[in-house]
Design a protein around this motif. Structure first.
Motif, PDB file in Angstrom:
ATOM      1  N   ASP A  21       0.795  -1.402  -0.019  1.00  0.00           N
ATOM      2  CA  ASP A  21      -0.086  -0.299  -0.052  1.00  0.00           C
ATOM      3  C   ASP A  21       1.101   1.272   0.447  1.00  0.00           C
ATOM      4  O   ASP A  21       2.094   1.127   0.666  1.00  0.00           O
ATOM      5  CB  ASP A  21      -0.362   0.250   1.530  1.00  0.00           C
ATOM      6  CG  ASP A  21      -1.058  -1.234   1.398  1.00  0.00           C
ATOM      7  OD1 ASP A  21      -1.591  -1.594   0.026  1.00  0.00           O
ATOM      8  OD2 ASP A  21      -2.231  -1.205   2.266  1.00  0.00           O
ATOM      9  N   ARG A  22      -0.065   2.699  -0.344  1.00  0.00           N
ATOM     10  CA  ARG A  22       1.320   3.830  -0.167  1.00  0.00           C
ATOM     11  C   ARG A  22       1.368   4.379   1.210  1.00  0.00           C
ATOM     12  O   ARG A  22       2.857   4.059   1.094  1.00  0.00           O
ATOM     13  CB  ARG A  22       0.080   4.584  -1.203  1.00  0.00           C
ATOM     14  CG  ARG A  22       1.286   6.105  -0.693  1.00  0.00           C
ATOM     15  CD  ARG A  22       0.377   7.364  -1.487  1.00  0.00           C
ATOM     16  NE  ARG A  22      -0.157   7.188  -2.688  1.00  0.00           N
ATOM     17  CZ  ARG A  22       0.221   7.085  -3.816  1.00  0.00           C
ATOM     18  NH1 ARG A  22       1.230   8.159  -4.682  1.00  0.00           N
ATOM     19  NH2 ARG A  22       0.124   7.182  -5.560  1.00  0.00           N
ATOM     20  N   ILE A  28       8.773   2.133   3.433  1.00  0.00           N
ATOM     21  CA  ILE A  28       9.881   1.379   3.159  1.00  0.00           C
ATOM     22  C   ILE A  28      10.494   2.596   2.709  1.00  0.00           C
ATOM     23  O   ILE A  28      12.200   2.187   2.468  1.00  0.00           O
ATOM     24  CB  ILE A  28       9.572   0.288   3.065  1.00  0.00           C
ATOM     25  CG1 ILE A  28       8.364  -1.020   3.404  1.00  0.00           C
ATOM     26  CG2 ILE A  28      10.356  -0.354   1.729  1.00  0.00           C
ATOM     27  CD1 ILE A  28       8.209  -2.161   2.853  1.00  0.00           C
ATOM     28  N   LEU A  29      10.326   3.189   1.888  1.00  0.00           N
ATOM     29  CA  LEU A  29      11.395   4.038   0.958  1.00  0.00           C
ATOM     30  C   LEU A  29      12.274   5.078   1.730  1.00  0.00           C
ATOM     31  O   LEU A  29      13.341   5.255   1.440  1.00  0.00           O
ATOM     32  CB  LEU A  29      10.841   4.216  -0.504  1.00  0.00           C
ATOM     33  CG  LEU A  29      10.178   3.197  -1.220  1.00  0.00           C
ATOM     34  CD1 LEU A  29       9.310   4.560  -2.787  1.00  0.00           C
ATOM     35  CD2 LEU A  29      11.429   3.004  -2.267  1.00  0.00           C
ATOM     36  N   VAL A  70       9.378  -8.624   3.314  1.00  0.00           N
ATOM     37  CA  VAL A  70       7.967  -9.961   2.240  1.00  0.00           C
ATOM     38  C   VAL A  70       6.758  -9.719   3.821  1.00  0.00           C
ATOM     39  O   VAL A  70       6.876  -9.482   4.510  1.00  0.00           O
ATOM     40  CB  VAL A  70       8.823 -10.789   2.375  1.00  0.00           C
ATOM     41  CG1 VAL A  70       7.443 -12.179   2.028  1.00  0.00           C
ATOM     42  CG2 VAL A  70       9.826 -11.348   2.216  1.00  0.00           C
ATOM     43  N   LYS A  71       6.209  -9.194   2.181  1.00  0.00           N
ATOM     44  CA  LYS A  71       4.285  -9.297   2.635  1.00  0.00           C
ATOM     45  C   LYS A  71       4.423 -10.350   2.424  1.00  0.00           C
ATOM     46  O   LYS A  71       3.616 -10.853   0.866  1.00  0.00           O
ATOM     47  CB  LYS A  71       3.586  -7.662   2.031  1.00  0.00           C
ATOM     48  CG  LYS A  71       2.950  -7.711   2.703  1.00  0.00           C
ATOM     49  CD  LYS A  71       1.733  -6.204   2.046  1.00  0.00           C
ATOM     50  CE  LYS A  71       0.623  -6.345   2.003  1.00  0.00           C
ATOM     51  NZ  LYS A  71       0.082  -4.993   1.352  1.00  0.00           N
ATOM     52  N   CYS A  72       3.430 -11.183   2.485  1.00  0.00           N
ATOM     53  CA  CYS A  72       2.274 -12.049   2.671  1.00  0.00           C
ATOM     54  C   CYS A  72       0.668 -12.138   3.419  1.00  0.00           C
ATOM     55  O   CYS A  72       1.169 -12.910   4.522  1.00  0.00           O
ATOM     56  CB  CYS A  72       3.056 -13.783   3.144  1.00  0.00           C
ATOM     57  SG  CYS A  72       2.486 -14.921   2.144  1.00  0.00           S
ATOM     58  N   PRO A  73       0.263 -11.974   2.935  1.00  0.00           N
ATOM     59  CA  PRO A  73      -1.037 -12.232   3.234  1.00  0.00           C
ATOM     60  C   PRO A  73      -2.021 -13.585   3.215  1.00  0.00           C
ATOM     61  O   PRO A  73      -2.439 -12.866   4.631  1.00  0.00           O
ATOM     62  CB  PRO A  73      -1.965 -11.024   2.661  1.00  0.00           C
ATOM     63  CG  PRO A  73      -0.803 -10.767   1.665  1.00  0.00           C
ATOM     64  CD  PRO A  73       0.263 -11.034   1.361  1.00  0.00           C
ATOM     65  N   ALA A  74      -1.333 -14.264   2.813  1.00  0.00           N
ATOM     66  CA  ALA A  74      -1.537 -15.814   3.827  1.00  0.00           C
ATOM     67  C   ALA A  74      -1.849 -15.983   4.841  1.00  0.00           C
ATOM     68  O   ALA A  74      -1.986 -16.764   5.604  1.00  0.00           O
ATOM     69  CB  ALA A  74      -1.418 -16.594   2.432  1.00  0.00           C
ATOM     70  N   LEU A  75      -0.676 -15.764   5.339  1.00  0.00           N
ATOM     71  CA  LEU A  75       0.476 -15.720   6.978  1.00  0.00           C
ATOM     72  C   LEU A  75      -0.813 -14.102   8.039  1.00  0.00           C
ATOM     73  O   LEU A  75      -0.544 -14.681   8.753  1.00  0.00           O
ATOM     74  CB  LEU A  75       1.940 -16.041   6.952  1.00  0.00           C
ATOM     75  CG  LEU A  75       1.899 -16.553   5.645  1.00  0.00           C
ATOM     76  CD1 LEU A  75       3.851 -16.752   5.927  1.00  0.00           C
ATOM     77  CD2 LEU A  75       1.576 -18.258   6.173  1.00  0.00           C
ATOM     78  N   LEU A  98       4.529  -3.518  10.510  1.00  0.00           N
ATOM     79  CA  LEU A  98       5.844  -2.825   9.655  1.00  0.00           C
ATOM     80  C   LEU A  98       7.031  -2.626  10.566  1.00  0.00           C
ATOM     81  O   LEU A  98       8.150  -2.781  10.178  1.00  0.00           O
ATOM     82  CB  LEU A  98       5.079  -2.359   8.048  1.00  0.00           C
ATOM     83  CG  LEU A  98       6.292  -1.847   7.642  1.00  0.00           C
ATOM     84  CD1 LEU A  98       7.021  -2.777   6.710  1.00  0.00           C
ATOM     85  CD2 LEU A  98       6.175  -0.752   5.941  1.00  0.00           C
ATOM     86  N   GLU A  99       6.140  -1.052  11.246  1.00  0.00           N
ATOM     87  CA  GLU A  99       6.912  -0.434  12.233  1.00  0.00           C
ATOM     88  C   GLU A  99       8.202  -1.391  13.320  1.00  0.00           C
ATOM     89  O   GLU A  99       8.852  -0.914  12.688  1.00  0.00           O
ATOM     90  CB  GLU A  99       6.263   0.107  12.842  1.00  0.00           C
ATOM     91  CG  GLU A  99       5.477   1.305  11.984  1.00  0.00           C
ATOM     92  CD  GLU A  99       5.671   1.999  10.599  1.00  0.00           C
ATOM     93  OE1 GLU A  99       6.701   2.542  11.345  1.00  0.00           O
ATOM     94  OE2 GLU A  99       5.450   2.130   9.873  1.00  0.00           O
ATOM     95  N   PRO A 100       7.437  -2.159  13.547  1.00  0.00           N
ATOM     96  CA  PRO A 100       8.416  -2.911  14.949  1.00  0.00           C
ATOM     97  C   PRO A 100       9.333  -3.474  13.616  1.00  0.00           C
ATOM     98  O   PRO A 100      10.371  -3.364  13.941  1.00  0.00           O
ATOM     99  CB  PRO A 100       7.915  -4.681  15.242  1.00  0.00           C
ATOM    100  CG  PRO A 100       7.002  -3.866  15.484  1.00  0.00           C
ATOM    101  CD  PRO A 100       6.173  -3.242  13.939  1.00  0.00           C
TER     102      PRO A 100
END
Length: 115
Positions: A21-22, A28-29, A70-75, A98-100
């Motif tokens: 997402d934005r 991340i950037l 890595v973003k894996c929505p299945a998990l 994501l932050e931690p």
């Protein structure tokens, strides 16, 4: 008779690929920019698959990625949708946010300054 793996029909509302997402990509950037200024990273790559999205950061382009987010929505309900993978391919941290994971990478930016 050979066995084939048949895919289920894709529902029109389900995305065909996972993406950042934005706000996630901005975070991340932002970290990537700080790491570039510190001289730790020089290049990055984005990979979007049907089951995961990967941000890879490189110190040198010809090497393995130094870190992968890595973003894996299945998990999402099990171990968390986010993983931080090290240079050797081992999972350094998993989480639901994501932050931690980004804070773990930002520790490298902290330097001791003499007064």
């Amino acid at each position: 008779m050979s066995r084939r793996c048949f895919r289920r029909p894709v529902h029109p509302r389900t995305p065909r690929q996972v993406a950042f997402d934005r706000p996630e990509l901005n975070a991340i950037l932002g970290l990537y920019g700080r790491m570039v200024v510190a001289g730790l990273w020089r290049d990055y790559a984005l990979e979007f698959d049907a089951d995961r999205a990967v941000f890879s950061a490189y110190k040198r382009t010809s090497e393995r990625p130094e870190a992968q987010i890595v973003k894996c929505p299945a998990l999402m309900r099990r171990q968390g949708a986010w993983m931080l993978v090290g240079q050797t391919g081992s999972v350094l941290k998993r989480g639901h946010e994501l932050e931690p994971l980004l804070r773990l990478l930002e520790r490298r930016l902290i330097k001791l300054v003499d007064a």
